[in-house]
Scaffold this active site. Sequence first.
Site, PDB file in Angstrom:
ATOM      1  N   SER A  13      64.081 -25.262 -26.619  1.00 57.25           N
ATOM      2  CA  SER A  13      64.291 -27.143 -26.765  1.00 57.25           C
ATOM      3  C   SER A  13      62.773 -27.304 -27.087  1.00 57.25           C
ATOM      4  O   SER A  13      61.565 -27.114 -26.102  1.00 57.25           O
ATOM      5  CB  SER A  13      64.828 -26.866 -25.355  1.00 57.25           C
ATOM      6  OG  SER A  13      65.063 -28.730 -24.920  1.00 57.25           O
TER       7      SER A  13
ATOM      8  N   HIS B 240      65.949 -26.216 -30.686  1.00 52.54           N
ATOM      9  CA  HIS B 240      67.061 -27.539 -29.972  1.00 52.54           C
ATOM     10  C   HIS B 240      66.226 -28.424 -29.879  1.00 52.54           C
ATOM     11  O   HIS B 240      65.513 -28.916 -29.555  1.00 52.54           O
ATOM     12  CB  HIS B 240      67.207 -26.452 -28.243  1.00 52.54           C
ATOM     13  CG  HIS B 240      68.549 -27.216 -27.771  1.00 52.54           C
ATOM     14  ND1 HIS B 240      69.582 -26.991 -28.007  1.00 52.54           N
ATOM     15  CD2 HIS B 240      68.146 -28.165 -26.875  1.00 52.54           C
ATOM     16  CE1 HIS B 240      70.313 -27.816 -26.448  1.00 52.54           C
ATOM     17  NE2 HIS B 240      69.258 -28.358 -26.256  1.00 52.54           N
TER      18      HIS B 240
ATOM     19  N   ASP C 205      67.026 -32.602 -28.809  1.00 53.08           N
ATOM     20  CA  ASP C 205      67.628 -32.796 -27.610  1.00 53.08           C
ATOM     21  C   ASP C 205      67.854 -34.179 -27.604  1.00 53.08           C
ATOM     22  O   ASP C 205      66.855 -35.229 -27.951  1.00 53.08           O
ATOM     23  CB  ASP C 205      66.939 -32.811 -26.203  1.00 53.08           C
ATOM     24  CG  ASP C 205      67.279 -31.287 -25.009  1.00 53.08           C
ATOM     25  OD1 ASP C 205      68.593 -31.444 -25.624  1.00 53.08           O
ATOM     26  OD2 ASP C 205      66.477 -30.177 -25.293  1.00 53.08           O
TER      27      ASP C 205
ATOM     28  N   MET D  54      69.141 -38.127 -26.884  1.00 56.14           N
ATOM     29  CA  MET D  54      69.314 -38.755 -25.369  1.00 56.14           C
ATOM     30  C   MET D  54      69.389 -40.549 -25.781  1.00 56.14           C
ATOM     31  O   MET D  54      67.999 -40.766 -26.280  1.00 56.14           O
ATOM     32  CB  MET D  54      68.188 -37.990 -24.416  1.00 56.14           C
ATOM     33  CG  MET D  54      68.755 -37.371 -24.187  1.00 56.14           C
ATOM     34  SD  MET D  54      67.387 -37.156 -23.121  1.00 56.14           S
ATOM     35  CE  MET D  54      67.294 -35.421 -22.553  1.00 56.14           C
TER      36      MET D  54
ATOM     37  N   HIS E 104      71.786 -31.706 -29.758  1.00 57.04           N
ATOM     38  CA  HIS E 104      72.214 -31.459 -28.414  1.00 57.04           C
ATOM     39  C   HIS E 104      72.412 -33.403 -28.363  1.00 57.04           C
ATOM     40  O   HIS E 104      71.321 -33.899 -28.294  1.00 57.04           O
ATOM     41  CB  HIS E 104      71.657 -30.755 -27.588  1.00 57.04           C
ATOM     42  CG  HIS E 104      72.694 -30.821 -26.231  1.00 57.04           C
ATOM     43  ND1 HIS E 104      71.940 -30.352 -24.771  1.00 57.04           N
ATOM     44  CD2 HIS E 104      73.500 -31.510 -25.937  1.00 57.04           C
ATOM     45  CE1 HIS E 104      72.462 -31.377 -23.821  1.00 57.04           C
ATOM     46  NE2 HIS E 104      73.051 -31.680 -24.442  1.00 57.04           N
TER      47      HIS E 104
ATOM     48  N   MET F 109      73.208 -36.652 -26.568  1.00 57.22           N
ATOM     49  CA  MET F 109      73.408 -36.676 -25.543  1.00 57.22           C
ATOM     50  C   MET F 109      73.818 -38.105 -24.902  1.00 57.22           C
ATOM     51  O   MET F 109      72.397 -38.870 -24.728  1.00 57.22           O
ATOM     52  CB  MET F 109      72.546 -36.411 -23.874  1.00 57.22           C
ATOM     53  CG  MET F 109      72.892 -34.510 -23.369  1.00 57.22           C
ATOM     54  SD  MET F 109      71.132 -34.036 -22.885  1.00 57.22           S
ATOM     55  CE  MET F 109      70.007 -33.349 -24.960  1.00 57.22           C
TER      56      MET F 109
ATOM     57  N   MET G 194      76.426 -26.617 -19.835  1.00 45.76           N
ATOM     58  CA  MET G 194      75.005 -27.354 -19.036  1.00 45.76           C
ATOM     59  C   MET G 194      74.845 -26.503 -17.565  1.00 45.76           C
ATOM     60  O   MET G 194      75.539 -26.413 -16.916  1.00 45.76           O
ATOM     61  CB  MET G 194      74.714 -28.802 -18.767  1.00 45.76           C
ATOM     62  CG  MET G 194      75.161 -29.747 -20.144  1.00 45.76           C
ATOM     63  SD  MET G 194      73.736 -28.909 -21.397  1.00 45.76           S
ATOM     64  CE  MET G 194      72.256 -29.781 -19.810  1.00 45.76           C
TER      65      MET G 194
ATOM     66  N   GLY H  86      62.445 -29.325 -17.264  1.00 45.40           N
ATOM     67  CA  GLY H  86      62.194 -28.756 -16.656  1.00 45.40           C
ATOM     68  C   GLY H  86      63.161 -29.167 -15.250  1.00 45.40           C
ATOM     69  O   GLY H  86      62.011 -29.130 -14.004  1.00 45.40           O
TER      70      GLY H  86
ATOM     71  N   ASP I 118      72.498 -24.486 -21.022  1.00 38.92           N
ATOM     72  CA  ASP I 118      71.193 -24.868 -21.186  1.00 38.92           C
ATOM     73  C   ASP I 118      69.975 -25.937 -19.983  1.00 38.92           C
ATOM     74  O   ASP I 118      71.146 -26.031 -19.283  1.00 38.92           O
ATOM     75  CB  ASP I 118      71.443 -25.939 -22.464  1.00 38.92           C
ATOM     76  CG  ASP I 118      70.697 -27.371 -23.069  1.00 38.92           C
ATOM     77  OD1 ASP I 118      69.490 -26.866 -22.379  1.00 38.92           O
ATOM     78  OD2 ASP I 118      70.705 -28.261 -23.384  1.00 38.92           O
TER      79      ASP I 118
ATOM     80  N   SER J 269      61.155 -25.560 -21.408  1.00 40.14           N
ATOM     81  CA  SER J 269      59.592 -25.466 -20.718  1.00 40.14           C
ATOM     82  C   SER J 269      59.183 -23.588 -20.548  1.00 40.14           C
ATOM     83  O   SER J 269      57.725 -23.456 -20.490  1.00 40.14           O
ATOM     84  CB  SER J 269      59.909 -26.552 -18.771  1.00 40.14           C
ATOM     85  OG  SER J 269      60.996 -26.365 -18.753  1.00 40.14           O
TER      86      SER J 269
END
Length: 215
Positions: free
Chosen positions: A5, A30, A32, A34, A63, A65, A137, A145, A175, A198
């Site tokens: 990620s 990955h 993300d 959002m 992914h 979201m 998840m 993090g 994840d 992270s």
Amino acid sequence: MVSVSILNGDLAHLAETADAVRQSGAELLHFDVMDGRFVDNISFGLPVLESLNAYTDMPLDVHLMIQNPLHYAERFIRAGADLLSFHIESDSDAAAVIDVIHRNGVRAGIAVSPATPVETVFPYLDLLDPEDFVLIMTVVPGLGGQSFMPETLPKMRALRAELAKRGRSLHIEVDGGINAETGRLCREAGADMLVAGSYLLKAENIADAVKTLTD
Ligand code: DX5
Ligand code: ZN
């Protein structure tokens, strides 16, 4: 299989992060997304994915979201997604989203937030191909993090048991808060795709850290 990620990387140097990921031995990158609605945070979207796809040959594990994945799925695939996951808690009909993803020839994933029982995806398992996945998840979606939530481990075992009962093969991705220790717990519980952000990006040597997730 490891998916890195990039959310918590230095986004002003995305190309360097993508190079580091490609050289790390990880199989997937990955990404993300959002939207500030499904989760409070806003990350990055279509134009960034397009640029990244033009730059790297890493398979892109996107992914979503976002509140309305049905509306956007096709555009994210055109922008470069090789795997596309969306949340069962979103407003879209899961069967319809899976259908759009498959019609566009990429691998589909149904994501489940920690508070949602894994049984909510069971009615859709027969719509998934063996190369598809359920994304469990292991933190509340929205931020990189965070600390791994061990109470999500029984969901992996329950899903593996259900798949065994049906004689089905399917990948389980996890994840959030994944490191060598929590990654091992997830693998023991049946996960075979580990997303880590992270832990890998903060490591002195990403390749060595990736190995700790697969050894
Ligand atoms: C959380 C994201 C994760 C996150 C992983 O909402 O979906 O992919 O970036 O980051 P770490 O490994 O730092 O928890
Ligand atoms: Zn993610």
